[in-house]
Scaffold this active site. Structure first.
Site, PDB file in Angstrom:
ATOM      1  N   TRP A  14      72.208  61.832  14.897  1.00  0.00           N
ATOM      2  CA  TRP A  14      73.363  62.549  14.334  1.00  0.00           C
ATOM      3  C   TRP A  14      73.559  63.924  14.967  1.00  0.00           C
ATOM      4  O   TRP A  14      74.552  64.579  14.713  1.00  0.00           O
ATOM      5  CB  TRP A  14      73.165  62.733  12.821  1.00  0.00           C
ATOM      6  CG  TRP A  14      73.461  61.518  11.995  1.00  0.00           C
ATOM      7  CD1 TRP A  14      73.541  60.217  12.435  1.00  0.00           C
ATOM      8  CD2 TRP A  14      73.718  61.487  10.596  1.00  0.00           C
ATOM      9  NE1 TRP A  14      73.828  59.386  11.390  1.00  0.00           N
ATOM     10  CE2 TRP A  14      73.941  60.136  10.239  1.00  0.00           C
ATOM     11  CE3 TRP A  14      73.777  62.456   9.594  1.00  0.00           C
ATOM     12  CZ2 TRP A  14      74.222  59.743   8.931  1.00  0.00           C
ATOM     13  CZ3 TRP A  14      74.051  62.071   8.290  1.00  0.00           C
ATOM     14  CH2 TRP A  14      74.273  60.730   7.960  1.00  0.00           C
ATOM     15  N   LYS A  15      72.584  64.392  15.715  1.00  0.00           N
ATOM     16  CA  LYS A  15      72.611  65.760  16.257  1.00  0.00           C
ATOM     17  C   LYS A  15      72.890  66.745  15.105  1.00  0.00           C
ATOM     18  O   LYS A  15      72.422  66.519  14.003  1.00  0.00           O
ATOM     19  CB  LYS A  15      73.636  65.890  17.382  1.00  0.00           C
ATOM     20  CG  LYS A  15      73.492  64.792  18.421  1.00  0.00           C
ATOM     21  CD  LYS A  15      74.218  65.105  19.680  1.00  0.00           C
ATOM     22  CE  LYS A  15      74.206  63.880  20.578  1.00  0.00           C
ATOM     23  NZ  LYS A  15      74.472  64.174  21.957  1.00  0.00           N
ATOM     24  N   HIS A  99      64.734  65.555  23.825  1.00  0.00           N
ATOM     25  CA  HIS A  99      66.156  65.265  24.069  1.00  0.00           C
ATOM     26  C   HIS A  99      66.698  66.288  25.083  1.00  0.00           C
ATOM     27  O   HIS A  99      66.287  67.446  25.081  1.00  0.00           O
ATOM     28  CB  HIS A  99      66.931  65.337  22.748  1.00  0.00           C
ATOM     29  CG  HIS A  99      68.320  64.795  22.857  1.00  0.00           C
ATOM     30  ND1 HIS A  99      69.352  65.518  23.412  1.00  0.00           N
ATOM     31  CD2 HIS A  99      68.845  63.590  22.523  1.00  0.00           C
ATOM     32  CE1 HIS A  99      70.454  64.780  23.388  1.00  0.00           C
ATOM     33  NE2 HIS A  99      70.172  63.601  22.860  1.00  0.00           N
ATOM     34  N   GLY A 239      77.232  60.008  19.396  1.00  0.00           N
ATOM     35  CA  GLY A 239      78.566  59.993  18.791  1.00  0.00           C
ATOM     36  C   GLY A 239      78.873  58.742  17.969  1.00  0.00           C
ATOM     37  O   GLY A 239      79.335  58.837  16.832  1.00  0.00           O
TER      38      GLY A 239
HETATM   39  C1  PEP Z   1      72.292  61.188  22.342  1.00  0.00           C
HETATM   40  O1  PEP Z   1      72.555  62.067  21.568  1.00  0.00           O
HETATM   41  O2  PEP Z   1      71.105  60.923  22.580  1.00  0.00           O
HETATM   42  C2  PEP Z   1      73.387  60.440  22.975  1.00  0.00           C
HETATM   43  C3  PEP Z   1      73.093  59.455  23.783  1.00  0.00           C
HETATM   44  O3  PEP Z   1      74.659  60.831  22.672  1.00  0.00           O
HETATM   45  P1  PEP Z   1      76.025  60.009  22.957  1.00  0.00           P
HETATM   46  O4  PEP Z   1      75.785  58.595  22.504  1.00  0.00           O
HETATM   47  O5  PEP Z   1      77.052  60.696  22.159  1.00  0.00           O
HETATM   48  O6  PEP Z   1      76.262  60.055  24.424  1.00  0.00           O
END
Ligand code: PEP
Length: 256
Positions: A14-15, A99, A239
């Site tokens: 979810w960040k 990350h 996302g």
């Molecule tokens: C992530 O946050 O690890 C990621 C892969 O983001 P996204 O799917 O939005 O690219």
């Protein structure tokens, strides 16, 4: 995927999005879709503050809760940090480590990623260790060297039981949050190379048993093609994990 040897895992990140009040509606929507026996392991990594609420919603269900970072220290004078034992006590089973956003905005290097990994494992968490090259590194043809080095430094000194609780996520930095998903061929090539590095470090059986995920703009429309590759054992999804229905579509793509 190769379900014979290793787990398929779809993990959401979810960040720094959503709020505590969103956890229950999201969790109920996801559980209604997932039922009791989803086709793979599902993990939802929320901000620290939401972990207790997520653990409550998903208690007794097939969905595990994860954190997005952890302190390298067990406890003590680390203002602003959260320890592995605190995460475990709050209900987290997984933690994302290294990350690219932690590397970029917080200066985390491979040595620190390695220390965090060992701390997390010592406290019984399962770790999702992120590796991946930047666009400029790929343009120079250095992507394999970069990822091999990240992996070797982060996993240095791990024993086999520790590796069993470690998942690798290949996340090319240029694909994260950009909509520029790696092609299934690019993702597979790197995931296979990661497995070769694991084989070199830990032996063939351990490498065969380790789940290697792909992350970087994975979404319902491209998940099936990526997950069909033999060395891609799931996804780390940013996302598209924020919406329970989209996230579950990706889980369903792992059914094949
Ligand atoms: C992530 O946050 O690890 C990621 C892969 O983001 P996204 O799917 O939005 O690219």
């Amino acid at each position: 995927m190769n379900r014979r040897y290793r787990k398929t895992i779809i993990a959401g990140n979810w960040k720094m999005n959503r709020d505590v009040s969103d956890v229950r509606p999201y969790g109920e929507a996801l559980l209604a879709l997932a039922g009791k026996k989803p086709p793979c392991e599902i993990v939802v990594c929320t901000p620290f503050l939401m972990i207790p609420a997520a653990a409550e919603v998903f208690r007794g269900s097939p969905v595990a809760v994860g954190a997005q970072d952890v302190s390298e220290a067990d406890n003590g004078a680390r203002t602003g940090e959260v320890s592995a034992s605190q995460l475990a006590a709050a209900g987290a089973k997984y933690v994302i480590i290294g990350h690219s956003e932690r590397r970029e905005y917080h200066g985390e290097d491979d040595a620190l990623v390695g220390r965090k990994l060992k701390t997390a494992l010592r406290h019984g968490l399962r770790a999702i260790v992120c590796v991946g090259e930047r666009a400029a590194q790929r343009e120079k043809g250095a992507e394999f060297d970069v990822v091999r080095r990240q992996l070797r430094e982060a996993l240095y000194g791990l024993d086999l039981p520790q590796l069993k609780n470690t998942v690798i996520a290949y996340e090319p930095v240029w694909a994260i949050g950009t909509g520029n998903t790696a092609s299934p061929l690019q993702a597979e090539e790197m995931c296979r190379d990661i497995r070769l590095t694991l084989r070199d470090m830990f032996g063939a059986a351990a490498a065969r048993g380790t789940s290697v995920l792909y992350g970087g703009s994975m979404k319902p429309s491209n998940a099936a093609e990526l997950l069909a590759r033999p060395d891609i054992d799931g996804g780390l999804i940013g996302g598209a994990s924020l919406n329970a229905k989209d996230f579950y579509e990706i889980v369903r793509a792992a059914e094949q």
